[in-house]
Design a protein around this motif. Structure first.
Motif, PDB file in Angstrom:
ATOM      1  N   HIS A 121     -54.881  19.175  -9.557  1.00  0.00           N
ATOM      2  CA  HIS A 121     -55.636  17.877  -9.518  1.00  0.00           C
ATOM      3  C   HIS A 121     -54.823  16.906 -10.182  1.00  0.00           C
ATOM      4  O   HIS A 121     -54.191  17.289 -11.094  1.00  0.00           O
ATOM      5  CB  HIS A 121     -56.890  18.317 -10.243  1.00  0.00           C
ATOM      6  N   PRO A 122     -54.773  15.723  -9.754  1.00  0.00           N
ATOM      7  CA  PRO A 122     -53.882  14.392 -10.318  1.00  0.00           C
ATOM      8  C   PRO A 122     -54.286  14.254 -11.860  1.00  0.00           C
ATOM      9  O   PRO A 122     -53.294  14.059 -12.432  1.00  0.00           O
ATOM     10  CB  PRO A 122     -54.309  13.290  -9.453  1.00  0.00           C
ATOM     11  N   THR A 123     -55.605  14.707 -12.245  1.00  0.00           N
ATOM     12  CA  THR A 123     -55.912  14.570 -13.712  1.00  0.00           C
ATOM     13  C   THR A 123     -54.763  15.313 -14.549  1.00  0.00           C
ATOM     14  O   THR A 123     -54.587  14.864 -15.920  1.00  0.00           O
ATOM     15  CB  THR A 123     -57.216  14.505 -13.756  1.00  0.00           C
ATOM     16  N   VAL A 124     -54.908  16.462 -13.817  1.00  0.00           N
ATOM     17  CA  VAL A 124     -54.021  17.640 -14.740  1.00  0.00           C
ATOM     18  C   VAL A 124     -52.670  17.130 -15.019  1.00  0.00           C
ATOM     19  O   VAL A 124     -51.851  17.391 -15.876  1.00  0.00           O
ATOM     20  CB  VAL A 124     -54.270  19.096 -14.195  1.00  0.00           C
ATOM     21  N   ILE A 125     -52.242  16.588 -13.925  1.00  0.00           N
ATOM     22  CA  ILE A 125     -50.807  16.244 -13.480  1.00  0.00           C
ATOM     23  C   ILE A 125     -50.494  15.191 -14.728  1.00  0.00           C
ATOM     24  O   ILE A 125     -49.456  14.931 -15.436  1.00  0.00           O
ATOM     25  CB  ILE A 125     -50.418  15.720 -12.164  1.00  0.00           C
ATOM     26  N   VAL A 126     -51.433  14.187 -14.723  1.00  0.00           N
ATOM     27  CA  VAL A 126     -51.286  12.963 -15.540  1.00  0.00           C
ATOM     28  C   VAL A 126     -51.302  13.545 -17.240  1.00  0.00           C
ATOM     29  O   VAL A 126     -50.408  13.075 -17.925  1.00  0.00           O
ATOM     30  CB  VAL A 126     -52.567  12.124 -15.304  1.00  0.00           C
ATOM     31  N   LYS A 127     -52.199  14.237 -17.727  1.00  0.00           N
ATOM     32  CA  LYS A 127     -52.218  14.923 -18.800  1.00  0.00           C
ATOM     33  C   LYS A 127     -50.882  15.761 -18.955  1.00  0.00           C
ATOM     34  O   LYS A 127     -50.398  15.495 -20.153  1.00  0.00           O
ATOM     35  CB  LYS A 127     -53.408  16.048 -19.029  1.00  0.00           C
ATOM     36  N   GLY A 128     -50.234  16.375 -18.309  1.00  0.00           N
ATOM     37  CA  GLY A 128     -49.331  17.063 -18.240  1.00  0.00           C
ATOM     38  C   GLY A 128     -47.979  16.162 -18.540  1.00  0.00           C
ATOM     39  O   GLY A 128     -47.023  16.305 -19.500  1.00  0.00           O
ATOM     40  N   GLU A 427     -50.555  26.394 -22.123  1.00  0.00           N
ATOM     41  CA  GLU A 427     -51.088  27.279 -21.363  1.00  0.00           C
ATOM     42  C   GLU A 427     -51.687  26.311 -20.155  1.00  0.00           C
ATOM     43  O   GLU A 427     -51.930  24.919 -20.434  1.00  0.00           O
ATOM     44  CB  GLU A 427     -52.282  27.975 -21.979  1.00  0.00           C
ATOM     45  N   GLY A 428     -52.132  26.884 -19.148  1.00  0.00           N
ATOM     46  CA  GLY A 428     -52.811  25.936 -18.035  1.00  0.00           C
ATOM     47  C   GLY A 428     -51.703  25.258 -17.023  1.00  0.00           C
ATOM     48  O   GLY A 428     -50.692  25.534 -17.220  1.00  0.00           O
ATOM     49  N   ARG A 429     -52.372  24.699 -16.141  1.00  0.00           N
ATOM     50  CA  ARG A 429     -51.596  23.939 -15.111  1.00  0.00           C
ATOM     51  C   ARG A 429     -50.912  22.912 -15.680  1.00  0.00           C
ATOM     52  O   ARG A 429     -50.034  22.386 -14.894  1.00  0.00           O
ATOM     53  CB  ARG A 429     -52.569  23.625 -14.010  1.00  0.00           C
ATOM     54  N   GLU A 430     -51.144  22.422 -16.919  1.00  0.00           N
ATOM     55  CA  GLU A 430     -50.161  21.353 -17.205  1.00  0.00           C
ATOM     56  C   GLU A 430     -48.862  21.739 -17.404  1.00  0.00           C
ATOM     57  O   GLU A 430     -47.961  21.046 -17.539  1.00  0.00           O
ATOM     58  CB  GLU A 430     -50.667  20.972 -18.783  1.00  0.00           C
ATOM     59  N   GLN A 431     -48.456  23.066 -17.541  1.00  0.00           N
ATOM     60  CA  GLN A 431     -47.208  23.823 -17.809  1.00  0.00           C
ATOM     61  C   GLN A 431     -46.346  23.381 -16.529  1.00  0.00           C
ATOM     62  O   GLN A 431     -45.387  23.034 -16.389  1.00  0.00           O
ATOM     63  CB  GLN A 431     -47.125  25.326 -17.867  1.00  0.00           C
ATOM     64  N   MET A 432     -46.972  23.345 -15.288  1.00  0.00           N
ATOM     65  CA  MET A 432     -46.380  23.033 -13.965  1.00  0.00           C
ATOM     66  C   MET A 432     -46.051  21.682 -13.879  1.00  0.00           C
ATOM     67  O   MET A 432     -44.832  21.191 -13.509  1.00  0.00           O
ATOM     68  CB  MET A 432     -47.295  23.354 -12.816  1.00  0.00           C
ATOM     69  N   ALA A 433     -46.731  20.686 -14.808  1.00  0.00           N
ATOM     70  CA  ALA A 433     -46.567  19.386 -14.653  1.00  0.00           C
ATOM     71  C   ALA A 433     -45.381  19.089 -15.629  1.00  0.00           C
ATOM     72  O   ALA A 433     -44.507  18.021 -15.253  1.00  0.00           O
ATOM     73  CB  ALA A 433     -47.746  18.291 -15.121  1.00  0.00           C
ATOM     74  N   ILE A 434     -45.318  19.789 -16.555  1.00  0.00           N
ATOM     75  CA  ILE A 434     -44.282  19.420 -17.790  1.00  0.00           C
ATOM     76  C   ILE A 434     -42.861  19.937 -17.260  1.00  0.00           C
ATOM     77  O   ILE A 434     -41.793  19.310 -17.327  1.00  0.00           O
ATOM     78  CB  ILE A 434     -44.507  20.213 -19.089  1.00  0.00           C
TER      79      ILE A 434
END
Length: 544
Positions: A121-128, A427-434
């Motif tokens: 989700h874009p919100t998760v990407i923004v956080k990451g 942890e979580g999908r934020e790892q992918m964004a980082i």
């Protein structure tokens, strides 16, 4: 958009509006941002290509400066305009790195689009991305190298890194030296005011090597009479912003005379009044007069007799420079002029009697320097002016902050490697964004390698491998090897790198938050009878 209520359609949004929602809106916005980034991408690095910009009247601009390219382009899409604002913000805050900021923003959005396709989700990407940005700034702060603000060689290396690829390679050392000397000359209490204290003038003729730094300012004017003094020490300067002409009143009037003697007496009185006006200027103690408007020969005669250096039709921008540098006031009413309106300079001189140029040097309360750019054509001098604008500002950053980082992609490789290590602890999908953020940061050395004609993947792998044993490893654009950028003198201000990451992250997160776009459709002008078409009206009698 319409809904149903009691069997009746309810119109919520004007049907003339163009609406895009969800992933379609995101895809359109990302595509426009990537398009802008792709335009300037080929200009990045010391081997970057130039762009030729031609305006509607045929004037040509040749440059590889990202900010200049984007400002000159006529961009319509709102998201693309946001990317252009990134370059503008980078230019104002750091003075350089505009292309890097735009390329990084485009890369972030491209990586984000890939994650959205995987279901993130874009919100998760923004956080990451926000987490990665904060970590990147900390990594750069720890990676930065402290320098002495008075270390001329360190400042010169910064200037040369900025200049390389933007101007004649043979003149890099000369231009960088001028930048550093100018900054050190105008600094006050550790701060530098480039906009007010450094004047950039251009002159077609000679070569780039003839570009010089003048301790003071110069204007394209000369003494109006050969018998006027051409060198005045301890100059007391009057800046006159009104005409000094004899025989013409400012208002319409009639004179009734009944004999010839009366007319002669009137002319004599008028001449005496005008002489008193000139004498009023001389009595204040002024020995140099710069007039922004006309000055007739009668006035010149009085100034010559009094030993005053005088010139006329000085450009408005030069008058403003003189006002700030000398402390003089612009005088519009000579009758109210006093000695307090005068400015001061240690020397006013026209060095060459046959050259239309006057130097004003040695100010009491201001440190003003002039960089006189010379080149074989107007295009050359314009390009060198843009070079100085960037180079002066990066030297200012280092002088004020006292911190640098290695260039040549070394900083980006350091950030990317630390981000990947950091991502493994999240942890979580934020790892992918980082991890995606780390790959986007590496787009800078990747693009530099491509613009040098190297294989980008090979270069990235080489830099990653070398970075463990050589902390400052970056791309040697001449050999394609990983070299110590700090030892080679290839460095950038810390502020340029941090601002690029901040700006790119901010615009990327703004774009990712948009899931609905409403745009007004362009409406064609309604059909009208030919006789009512505005183009058929005769405007000659309407005062236009």
């Amino acid at each position: 958009m319409a809904g149903q209520y009691g069997g009746q359609p309810v119109i919520i949004i004007d049907p003339s509006k163009e609406r895009t929602t969800g992933k379609d809106a995101l895809s359109v916005n990302i595509a426009s941002a990537k398009a802008v980034a792709s335009i300037v991408k080929s200009t990045l690095g010391p081997k970057g290509m130039d762009k030729m910009l031609v305006n509607v009247i045929g004037d040509i601009t040749l440059t590889n400066d990202g900010a200049t390219i984007l400002q000159e382009m006529d961009i319509e899409h709102p998201t693309a305009k946001m990317i252009v604002e990134v370059a503008s913000t980078q230019e104002k805050s750091a003075g350089d790195g505009t292309t890097s900021a735009v390329v990084m923003a485009g890369a972030l959005l491209e990586k984000a689009q890939e994650l959205v396709g995987l279901g993130v989700h874009p919100t998760v990407i923004v956080k990451g991305f926000s987490m990665a940005s904060e970590k990147s700034l900390q990594v750069l702060k720890d990676y930065a190298i402290k320098v002495d603000r008075n270390d001329r060689e360190a400042l010169k290396r910064i200037a040369m890194t900025s200049i390389t690829g933007k101007a004649s390679e043979m003149a890099n050392d000369h231009l960088a030296g001028i930048c550093v000397d100018a900054i050190l000359a105008i600094e006050q209490d550790g701060k530098v005011n480039i906009d007010d204290d450094i004047v950039i003038a251009k002159e077609v003729g000679g070569t780039i090597d003839d570009t010089e730094l003048i301790n003071g300012i110069s204007i394209r004017q000369e003494a109006l009479h050969p018998e006027m003094p051409h060198r005045i020490e301890n100059a007391k300067i009057a800046l006159i912003d009104t005409e000094l002409n004899f025989g013409k009143t400012s208002t319409k009037s009639k004179l009734m005379v009944d004999r010839a003697e009366q007319l002669q007496e009137f002319k004599e009185q008028e001449r005496a009044n005008f002489r008193n006006t000139i004498q009023k200027i001389i009595d204040t103690g002024a020995n140099v007069v710069f007039c922004s408007k006309a000055m007739d020969d009668y006035a010149l005669h009085f100034f010559k007799e009094a030993g005053v250096y005088a010139t006329r039709r000085v450009r408005e921008e030069d008058m403003l420079k003189l006002t700030r540098s000398t402390g003089a006031s612009l005088v519009r009413n000579v009758q109210e002029m006093t000695a307090d309106d005068l400015g001061y300079a240690e020397l006013v001189e026209q060095e060459d009697l046959y050259e239309e140029k006057t130097y004003i040097k040695g100010f009491r309360d201001a440190k003003t320097m002039t960089i006189l750019i010379k080149g074989g054509s107007e295009h050359v001098t314009d390009n060198i002016e843009r070079v100085f604008d960037d180079a002066l500002r990066v030297v200012k950053c280092v002088f004020e902050d006292g911190t640098i980082v290695p260039g040549g992609g070394a900083s980006e490789i350091e950030v990317a490697q630390k981000l990947r290590a950091y991502a493994s602890s999240v942890e979580g999908r934020e790892q992918m964004a980082i991890n995606a953020f780390a790959s986007a940061v590496e787009e800078i050395p990747r693009t530099i390698a491509e613009n040098c004609g190297f294989d980008a993947i090979d270069i990235l792998l080489k830099l990653r491998a070398s970075h463990g044993s050589m902390k400052h490893a970056g791309l040697n654009v001449e050999t394609g090897d990983a070299s110590n950028m700090y030892e080679m003198g290839i460095t950038d201000p810390l502020r340029v790198k941090t601002q690029a990451i901040k700006s790119a992250t901010e615009v990327a997160t703004m774009v990712l938050r948009v899931d609905d776009m409403l745009r007004a459709r362009e409406k064609a002008m309604m059909d009208v009878a030919p006789e009512h078409n505005i183009h058929n009206y005769d405007m000659s009698g309407m005062g236009m």
